[in-house]
Design an enzyme around this catalytic site. Structure first.
Site, PDB file in Angstrom:
ATOM      1  CB  SER A 215       3.498   9.650   2.793  1.00 19.50           C
ATOM      2  OG  SER A 215       3.092   9.247   1.487  1.00 19.50           O
ATOM      3  CG  ASN A 216       8.576   5.674   0.389  1.00 21.38           C
ATOM      4  OD1 ASN A 216       8.824   5.997  -0.770  1.00 21.38           O
ATOM      5  ND2 ASN A 216       9.027   4.548   0.916  1.00 21.38           N
TER       6      ASN A 216
END
Length: 287
Positions: free
Chosen positions: A242-243
């Site tokens: 997802s970062n």
């Protein structure tokens, strides 16, 4: 020690359209805990992003496992990473640390016991360890079965191919190759990633298309063709992350977390999504 403001990012919202399978794994997040300061050489920390904050995002997205990546802000201080892994627990969490060429083996043993399974290589501004030190780091981590997580601007991949081919352990090409700005899916530089994937020890991470895209979400139509080609070519060595908490973009460009997961609906078939979200992370990280 400077006081870091509490989180103001949105943690809740509509669930993604993608129904995640059991064991779904987020292979790339960063955490910023109270009591840990940004180190010289790294960016400042605008606000906290704790385990408790992420658990709300994790529940919203229907994820069970997570890989915590050492942020650039902390440089060589892996303390917050190790504390995060302890809080999360070994059944659901692994870590990617920053390892210097002179890190003592005893430290690596301790980090391995804590759940670290990779070393971060960052050839972009703020990175603590670059490809210049990559092979020295690889020699240290190889006995532990760890991998390298390598990030660079894919437009300049020709500068890195020779060094990447010398890597003997597993390694991840991060952020879909991070072509800034994006190139066509048939570009020779994408061909170079295909060639690296064909060598057997390279992995691809679908992550943070918003950082490179010039067209934006939710479709990321300039990054998507690259991702689709690479996923179709090597679904057995593709990961997703997802970062979160998206510190690389200003708040005005902050992406929706569900949108980051839903790109897989267009970029990967259902059987491939099972591999990307569950089987591949389990194999690489030992879940």
């Amino acid at each position: 020690m400077a006081l870091i403001p509490d989180n103001t990012r949105p943690l809740d919202g509509p669930k993604p359209a993608l129904a995640t399978p059991p064991g779904a794994t987020d292979c790339h997040i960063h955490l910023y805990l109270p009591g840990y300061s940004a180190q010289p050489g790294g960016p400042q920390i605008p606000e906290l992003a704790t385990v408790e904050h992420y658990r709300r995002v994790q529940e919203r997205l229907g994820l069970e496992r997570v890989v915590v990546t050492q942020p650039n802000a902390y440089q060589f201080d892996n303390g917050a990473l190790l504390e995060s892994l302890k809080i999360l627990g070994p059944s659901v969490a692994r870590g990617v640390a920053v390892v210097s060429p002179d890190t003592p083996v005893q430290k690596l043993e301790e980090w391995h016991a804590a759940g670290v399974r990779g070393a971060r290589i960052m050839n972009l501004p703020g990175g603590a360890v670059t490809t210049e030190q990559m092979h020295a780091v690889e020699r240290l981590i190889r006995p532990f079965g760890w991998h390298l997580m390598v990030q660079f601007n894919g437009r300049y991949i020709d500068d890195y191919v020779a060094d990447l081919k010398r890597i003997e352990c597993d390694y991840i090409i991060d952020h879909i190759g991070k072509f800034m700005p994006p190139v066509g899916a048939d570009d020779p530089r994408v061909d170079a990633i295909v060639e690296l994937l064909d060598r057997g020890n390279a992995w691809l991470k679908i992550c943070a298309g918003y950082e490179a895209s010039q067209l934006g979400g939710p479709d990321y139509e300039d990054v998507g063709p690259i991702a689709k080609r690479l996923v179709a070519h090597a679904p057995e060595r593709t990961l997703w992350g997802s970062n979160w908490p998206h510190v690389g973009v200003p708040r005005s460009e902050y992406p929706d977390d569900a949108e980051q997961l839903d790109v897989l609906l267009a970029w990967a078939s259902e059987p491939f999504r099972q591999k990307i979200l569950v089987e591949n992370p389990a194999r690489l990280y030992g879940f």
